[in-house]
Design a protein around this motif. Structure first.
Motif, PDB file in Angstrom:
ATOM      1  N   GLU A 386      32.589  38.131  22.875  1.00 33.91           N
ATOM      2  CA  GLU A 386      33.737  39.134  23.419  1.00 33.91           C
ATOM      3  C   GLU A 386      34.188  38.865  25.223  1.00 33.91           C
ATOM      4  O   GLU A 386      33.205  38.131  25.792  1.00 33.91           O
ATOM      5  N   LYS A 387      34.697  38.762  25.753  1.00 34.39           N
ATOM      6  CA  LYS A 387      35.607  37.625  26.760  1.00 34.39           C
ATOM      7  C   LYS A 387      35.683  39.807  27.694  1.00 34.39           C
ATOM      8  O   LYS A 387      35.329  40.590  27.352  1.00 34.39           O
ATOM      9  N   THR A 388      34.854  39.680  29.000  1.00 35.56           N
ATOM     10  CA  THR A 388      34.885  40.387  29.881  1.00 35.56           C
ATOM     11  C   THR A 388      35.347  39.503  31.401  1.00 35.56           C
ATOM     12  O   THR A 388      35.339  38.398  31.606  1.00 35.56           O
ATOM     13  N   TYR A 389      36.306  40.634  32.003  1.00 31.33           N
ATOM     14  CA  TYR A 389      37.087  40.435  33.003  1.00 31.33           C
ATOM     15  C   TYR A 389      36.256  41.165  34.250  1.00 31.33           C
ATOM     16  O   TYR A 389      35.746  42.016  34.593  1.00 31.33           O
ATOM     17  N   SER A 390      36.318  39.782  35.910  1.00 33.55           N
ATOM     18  CA  SER A 390      35.675  40.455  36.548  1.00 33.55           C
ATOM     19  C   SER A 390      36.139  40.331  38.281  1.00 33.55           C
ATOM     20  O   SER A 390      36.883  39.586  38.091  1.00 33.55           O
ATOM     21  N   TYR A 391      36.514  40.324  38.808  1.00 33.45           N
ATOM     22  CA  TYR A 391      37.007  40.163  40.538  1.00 33.45           C
ATOM     23  C   TYR A 391      35.710  41.028  41.564  1.00 33.45           C
ATOM     24  O   TYR A 391      35.350  42.188  41.738  1.00 33.45           O
ATOM     25  N   GLY A 392      35.765  39.842  42.207  1.00 32.69           N
ATOM     26  CA  GLY A 392      34.454  40.288  43.853  1.00 32.69           C
ATOM     27  C   GLY A 392      33.030  40.913  42.496  1.00 32.69           C
ATOM     28  O   GLY A 392      32.361  41.952  43.325  1.00 32.69           O
ATOM     29  N   GLY A 393      32.859  40.050  40.774  1.00 36.14           N
ATOM     30  CA  GLY A 393      31.083  40.232  40.460  1.00 36.14           C
ATOM     31  C   GLY A 393      31.654  41.842  40.320  1.00 36.14           C
ATOM     32  O   GLY A 393      31.050  41.994  39.417  1.00 36.14           O
ATOM     33  N   GLU A 394      32.859  42.468  40.594  1.00 34.41           N
ATOM     34  CA  GLU A 394      32.355  43.888  39.533  1.00 34.41           C
ATOM     35  C   GLU A 394      33.949  43.494  37.903  1.00 34.41           C
ATOM     36  O   GLU A 394      34.379  43.147  38.426  1.00 34.41           O
ATOM     37  N   GLU A 395      33.136  44.274  37.432  1.00 32.43           N
ATOM     38  CA  GLU A 395      33.655  44.264  35.747  1.00 32.43           C
ATOM     39  C   GLU A 395      34.889  45.503  35.654  1.00 32.43           C
ATOM     40  O   GLU A 395      34.168  46.068  36.187  1.00 32.43           O
ATOM     41  N   LEU A 396      36.363  44.762  35.477  1.00 35.21           N
ATOM     42  CA  LEU A 396      37.325  46.096  35.688  1.00 35.21           C
ATOM     43  C   LEU A 396      37.768  45.702  34.645  1.00 35.21           C
ATOM     44  O   LEU A 396      37.506  44.826  33.150  1.00 35.21           O
ATOM     45  N   ASP A 397      38.579  47.771  33.983  1.00 29.69           N
ATOM     46  CA  ASP A 397      39.149  46.986  32.849  1.00 29.69           C
ATOM     47  C   ASP A 397      40.609  46.512  33.446  1.00 29.69           C
ATOM     48  O   ASP A 397      41.441  47.282  34.333  1.00 29.69           O
ATOM     49  N   ILE A 398      40.918  45.589  32.552  1.00 31.59           N
ATOM     50  CA  ILE A 398      42.354  44.415  32.111  1.00 31.59           C
ATOM     51  C   ILE A 398      43.531  44.746  31.543  1.00 31.59           C
ATOM     52  O   ILE A 398      44.227  44.481  32.293  1.00 31.59           O
ATOM     53  N   SER A 399      43.640  46.356  31.208  1.00 26.34           N
ATOM     54  CA  SER A 399      44.319  46.894  29.562  1.00 26.34           C
ATOM     55  C   SER A 399      45.821  46.965  30.395  1.00 26.34           C
ATOM     56  O   SER A 399      46.896  46.241  30.614  1.00 26.34           O
TER      57      SER A 399
END
Length: 480
Positions: A386-399
């Motif tokens: 399972e891949k998780t995408y984050s920016y600035g330490g915050e998880e985000l929806d990459i869709s």
């Protein structure tokens, strides 16, 4: 006198009544001669047949067998053995459903003037089968085989014997490339390059790429689905609309096939070739030659040169007359406009990847973004597939970002260097030992398009609206 006259009249009436009664009795007797049946009235082995002819709809077709089947009117005509077998199979076990015995009046069954007469010859016997009217009440055909009876049959022979000469030709076949192993595809004529099949290549960002070609001294990948689709067009060609079955050199020239516009040569190995020993398939070569009608092509070129083409016309929408020939076959077929356009869409640009990013999005391990002189990084972590995408330490929806990135496709290809400002730049770090990263830079080109540069090489023009969507997707992440 009056009494005598009445007696004569009564006697006449009696005669008429008796005659009518006799007729009714005869009719009833005749009716009783019609009986149900499940009888096989003819058994003709196709292997024993040496001659076959039939007359239907003012046309007579006649064939004879001397090792192979030959058309009597022209021995050059390539006869389909499969079609002959289909015709003879009708009488291999000819079963009837009703028998009308001792027929005297064939006209009532349409057999005084049959709609179709079929003659079959063997070494020992000749058969004449006549097809009469179609009984709408019984939904069956009246048939005579010359034995004095009339039969009704559920399997109507005319469903098969309505064949015309064009149905009898042994058309060329195109191979099914779907399960075949493709070794090489060679184009010559309007296109002049070669495609090779290479598994596990190190010359692509995309693991699914198996077709490659040399362009400008470098090995370039092609889109697998585009090449497979092109091969599918060849496999699915409906080679039935022939214009000649024994083309002379003069005729080939008239169709433009003495010097084809495009020749496609496919080297392939069929899967499980039953004709080879121990199912060891042998590599085969299939050649397709195609051309546009020479006079039509010359007129179109003249119009294009003089600028007299009507506005809105394009090569794709223009109706064309085109022909195709398989290898050295003497049969020439006419192509539809769609078939011709699909087969001539064979350039490197037609078959290469149309999308800007050819790598699989799932292979991305980190995304570095340059936008408006700012740098941003999207981190990617993976746990239990399972891949998780984050920016600035915050998880985000990459869709939304993924959709915008994958939507970047070429409107046209170019090697023009960028001359305007960069709209957005991406460095995508990949799980690929041959290509650990790929850079995608998008430059302003004009009001409608942006220029896509991949790893420093100009590649294509992309609709500006796609780039705007990508920028908005990034802003939604970094400005949130």
């Amino acid at each position: 006198m009056k009494r005598s006259k009445r007696l004569y009249i009564l006697l006449g009436v009696l005669v008429v009544v008796c005659a009518g009664t006799y007729g009714v009795l005869q009719y009833e007797e005749r009716k009783e001669e019609i009986s149900n049946s499940d009888e096989v009235v003819l058994e003709i082995s196709a292997d024993d047949v040496t001659g076959l002819s039939w007359e239907y709809d003012s046309q007579t077709l006649s064939f004879h067998k001397d090792e192979i089947w030959t058309y009597d009117d022209d021995e050059a005509f390539p006869v389909s053995e499969e079609k002959i077998d289909e015709l003879l199979d009708v009488f291999g076990e000819f079963r009837v459903s009703f028998v009308i015995e001792d027929v005297e009046d064939y006209a009532q069954y349409g057999l005084d003037d049959p709609v179709c007469t079929i003659d079959i010859e063997t070494a020992d016997e000749t058969y004449e089968i006549q097809l009469g009217d179609y009984s709408t009440m019984d939904s069956e055909r009246y048939v005579s085989i010359g034995d004095g009876n009339v039969y009704l049959v559920q399997e109507d022979p005319l469903d098969t014997y309505d064949a015309v000469l064009s149905d009898m030709i042994q058309n060329d076949e195109t191979p099914s490339f779907g399960s075949a192993e493709i070794a090489q595809i060679q184009f010559s004529g309007s296109e002049d390059y070669q495609i090779s099949y290479v598994e596990d290549s190190t010359d692509s960002y995309c693991a699914d790429d198996v077709y490659f070609t040399e362009q400008d001294g470098e090995t370039r990948p092609l889109d697998t689905s585009n090449v497979d689709s092109y091969l599918s067009v060849i496999s699915n060609l409906d080679l039935t609309d022939y214009v000649t079955y024994n083309a002379t050199e003069e005729e080939l020239a008239s169709y433009g096939l003495d010097d084809p516009d495009l020749t496609v040569t496919v080297q392939y190995t069929p899967e499980d070739d039953e004709d080879t020993e121990e199912n060891e398939a042998v590599e085969q070569t299939f050649v397709l030659n195609l051309s546009r009608d020479p006079e039509e092509a010359a007129a179109a070129a003249s119009e294009a040169k003089s600028g007299t083409e009507e506005s809105g016309d394009s090569e794709d929408s223009e109706e064309v007359t085109a022909y195709v020939r398989v290898g050295d076959s003497q049969i020439v077929y006419q192509l539809t406009t769609d078939q011709y356009n699909s087969l001539t869409a064979a350039s490197y640009n037609d078959l290469r990847h149309q999308e800007v990013l050819t790598a699989d999005f799932d292979d991305i391990q980190q995304i570095d973004i340059s936008l408006e002189d700012q740098e941003y990084t999207i981190e990617v972590t993976e746990e239990d597939d399972e891949k998780t995408y984050s920016y600035g330490g915050e998880e985000l929806d990459i869709s939304d970002f993924q959709s915008a990135l994958e939507a970047l496709t070429a409107d046209s290809f170019t090697d023009e260097e960028p001359a305007d400002k960069e709209e957005i730049g991406l460095t995508l770090h990949l799980d690929n030992e041959n290509y650990p990263e790929v850079t995608v830079d998008l430059y302003r080109y004009d009001g409608s398009y942006c220029l896509a540069v991949i790893d420093g090489e100009p590649v294509s023009l992309v609709e500006r609206s796609y780039v705007v969507d990508l920028v908005e997707a990034v802003n939604a992440i970094v400005l949130n």
